[in-house]
Design an enzyme around this catalytic site. Structure first.
Site, short mmCIF file in Angstrom:
data_model
loop_
_atom_site.label_atom_id
_atom_site.label_comp_id
_atom_site.label_asym_id
_atom_site.label_seq_id
_atom_site.Cartn_x
_atom_site.Cartn_y
_atom_site.Cartn_z
N LEU A 172 0.74 -0.93 0.05
CA LEU A 172 -0.43 0.03 0.06
C LEU A 172 0.67 1.58 -0.18
O LEU A 172 0.47 2.68 -0.01
CB LEU A 172 -1.27 0.13 1.32
CG LEU A 172 -2.30 -1.30 1.72
CD1 LEU A 172 -2.98 -0.59 2.44
CD2 LEU A 172 -2.61 -0.94 0.13
N GLU A 180 4.01 12.75 10.42
CA GLU A 180 3.86 11.85 10.03
C GLU A 180 4.97 11.44 11.62
O GLU A 180 5.63 10.37 11.80
CB GLU A 180 5.30 11.14 8.51
CG GLU A 180 4.63 11.20 7.56
CD GLU A 180 3.67 10.22 6.92
OE1 GLU A 180 3.49 9.00 7.48
OE2 GLU A 180 2.74 10.53 6.48
N HIS A 218 10.68 7.82 5.17
CA HIS A 218 10.84 8.92 6.81
C HIS A 218 11.80 9.31 7.14
O HIS A 218 13.08 8.39 6.86
CB HIS A 218 9.89 7.85 7.84
CG HIS A 218 8.12 7.38 8.18
ND1 HIS A 218 7.68 6.50 7.85
CD2 HIS A 218 7.64 8.87 7.87
CE1 HIS A 218 6.71 6.73 7.42
NE2 HIS A 218 6.61 8.01 7.81
N CYS A 273 10.75 2.26 13.87
CA CYS A 273 9.53 1.89 13.26
C CYS A 273 8.66 1.98 14.41
O CYS A 273 7.11 2.29 14.79
CB CYS A 273 9.19 1.88 12.10
SG CYS A 273 10.14 2.28 10.99
O1 SUG Z 1 3.91 4.05 6.16
N1 SUG Z 1 4.60 0.84 5.89
C1 SUG Z 1 4.91 1.60 5.86
C2 SUG Z 1 5.83 1.73 7.60
C3 SUG Z 1 5.88 3.10 8.95
C4 SUG Z 1 7.42 2.89 8.53
N2 SUG Z 1 7.84 3.97 9.67
C5 SUG Z 1 8.90 4.83 10.11
N3 SUG Z 1 9.47 4.77 9.31
N4 SUG Z 1 8.86 5.64 11.07
C6 SUG Z 1 4.20 2.98 5.97
O2 SUG Z 1 4.84 3.08 4.67
C7 SUG Z 1 2.64 -1.46 4.43
C8 SUG Z 1 1.84 -1.18 4.49
C9 SUG Z 1 1.10 -2.45 3.33
O3 SUG Z 1 2.18 -2.44 2.35
O4 SUG Z 1 0.64 -3.48 3.66
C10 SUG Z 1 3.44 0.46 5.31
O5 SUG Z 1 2.14 1.24 5.30
#
Ligand code: SUG
Length: 444
Positions: A20, A173, A246, A367
């Site tokens: 996603l 974020e 991020h 994260c």
């Molecule tokens: O927002 N992945 C999250 C990962 C967040 C990592 N957080 C930090 N770096 N603090 C994002 O991209 C993937 C979900 C999916 O593809 O099913 C997702 O939402």
């Protein structure tokens, strides 16, 4: 004196790989793979236990209700819950994937937190992140606000703001783009806000992938919190396009130390300069530990998630780096981590932890946690049910084993039984954590 408390997101029963997140390499590469929610949640709990055994105070934030039916009703699906899910699934699998993501596990994106020593009114300020850059994540802020207001209830100590307006200009974020630096935890510190783009210049896009955090959002959060010492620095467009969606993918701080990749910031020399000058006003001298692009190409930094390690101070005052075990397979990252321990800086230990299920969606150790610095009095004000003890962790492990599936394909997301199983699990969880009726499905 303050102490840092980490609030990890409990990984929810619908953890899956739906691809996603545009601009997040792991999310794209693993799209469509089979996930193991049970293993994911147990890996997360094992990481928490590891930190507790190192002497840290550990909290949890509960998973959100997924699939989130109110979001489907809001866009016109109606009938019983099963009917809503079924019709949405037939209409568009992607809609259901978006309302089913367990992405709320990455609590570094839950909120930005300013410790009381930094704010004008002497309270801890928290602003839930609106996460507008990704549709599946934009569903999180409302429930996050509700949870944070239960966990940090005492208004004499805490102020939980509303999320910023949910629009592109204020893309926020949370703590993933915010670093605290200071002499020691709890002493007045410097807040380093890192933005990916200037929102008002939306048509002058410098990147192929979205720079999710805007300067305007960072400034608004600093204003709301009454932050005394803040600087605003920019991510490197090159890093964003290499997959650092991020800043915490390429940079981590703890106390005086900033560990980062040479290409993390737009202009590394002036970034260091700005921080150094602001630190002087805050009364400390920063230590910069940088991996050069020659030592570690940016692609290795993203693949290994070395900079998404948790950098923590143990009770003996030394620092440990909690690194995803995936980084052990990337030569440059493994070697750099070893060099950090051998070098002239406060890090004296590297601990590898397996959190592969989360990593496959681009979520490393850092994260998975929201850092909150608290005085002893503030610590007492935190809802006790979410403060972990070895016994509650054991109870949560048993809870995961009895409710979670050990395999989940994106095609399973339309299964109404998954919704029922998740609700049963979450209902029990609110009792374990003493949170009362928290979820929408528990109302009425
Ligand atoms: O927002 N992945 C999250 C990962 C967040 C990592 N957080 C930090 N770096 N603090 C994002 O991209 C993937 C979900 C999916 O593809 O099913 C997702 O939402």
């Amino acid at each position: 004196m303050s102490q840092e408390m980490n609030f990890d997101g409990l990984i929810g029963p619908t953890h899956n790989y739906a691809g996603l997140s545009f601009g997040n390499m792991a999310s794209r590469l693993n799209a469509g793979e089979r996930a193991n929610p049970r293993a994911a949640a147990l890996q997360g709990l094992a990481k928490m236990r590891c930190l507790m055994e190192m002497g840290l105070v550990q909290g949890v934030l509960p998973p959100h209700e997924r699939p989130f039916l109110p979001a489907l009703r809001r866009i016109g699906f109606s009938g019983s819950d099963r009917e809503v899910l079924k019709t949405a699934w037939v209409t568009d699998h992607a809609l259901v994937a978006n309302v089913s993501s367990a992405s709320n596990m990455w609590t570094a994106n839950a909120a930005t937190v300013s410790p009381s020593g930094n704010t004008r009114d002497g309270r801890v300020h928290l602003t839930p992140a609106n996460l507008v850059a990704m549709p599946h994540r934009s569903l999180e802020s409302e429930f996050t606000t509700r949870v944070l207001r239960r966990v940090f209830k005492d208004e004499a100590c805490f102020c939980v703001h509303e999320a910023l307006p949910a629009c592109d200009l204020f893309g926020d974020e949370g703590a993933a783009n915010h670093n605290l630096m200071g002499a020691r935890h709890g002493t007045g510190s410097l807040e380093v806000f890192v933005y990916g783009r200037v929102g008002l210049q939306r048509h002058a896009n410098r990147t192929r992938f979205p720079g999710r955090q805007t300067l305007e959002a960072s400034q608004a959060v600093a204003r709301l919190h009454g932050t005394r010492h803040a600087v605003f620095v920019e991510q490197n467009p090159l890093a964003i396009d290499a997959g650092a969606f991020h800043n915490d993918v390429v940079c981590v701080t703890n106390e005086r130390l900033m560990l980062f990749h040479e290409q993390a910031f737009d202009d590394v020399a002036s970034t260091k300069d700005v921080i150094r000058r602001a630190a002087e006003t805050s009364g400390f001298e920063p230590i910069f530990v940088m991996a050069s692009a020659a030592q570690m190409p940016i692609g290795d930094a993203i693949r290994s998630y070395l900079f998404n390690s948790q950098l923590i101070t143990r009770p003996d005052g030394k620092m440990s780096l909690i690194v995803p075990s995936d980084a052990e397979d990337v030569d440059s990252a493994r070697e750099f981590a070893a060099a950090c321990v051998a070098g002239e800086n406060p890090i004296d230990e590297v601990v590898y932890r397996d959190i592969r299920e989360s990593m496959r969606n681009g979520g490393g150790p850092a994260c998975l946690r929201l850092r909150v610095q608290l005085t002893a009095e503030e610590m007492r004000g935190v809802h006790s049910g979410v403060v972990m003890t070895p016994e509650t962790l054991t109870q949560l492990e048993a809870w995961v084993r009895s409710h979670y599936r050990d395999r989940l394909d994106p095609d399973d997301l339309g299964d109404p039984n998954l919704m029922t199983e998740s609700r049963t699990a979450l209902d029990e969880l609110t009792r374990i954590l003493g949170l009362g009726a928290l979820y929408d499905f528990q109302q009425g």
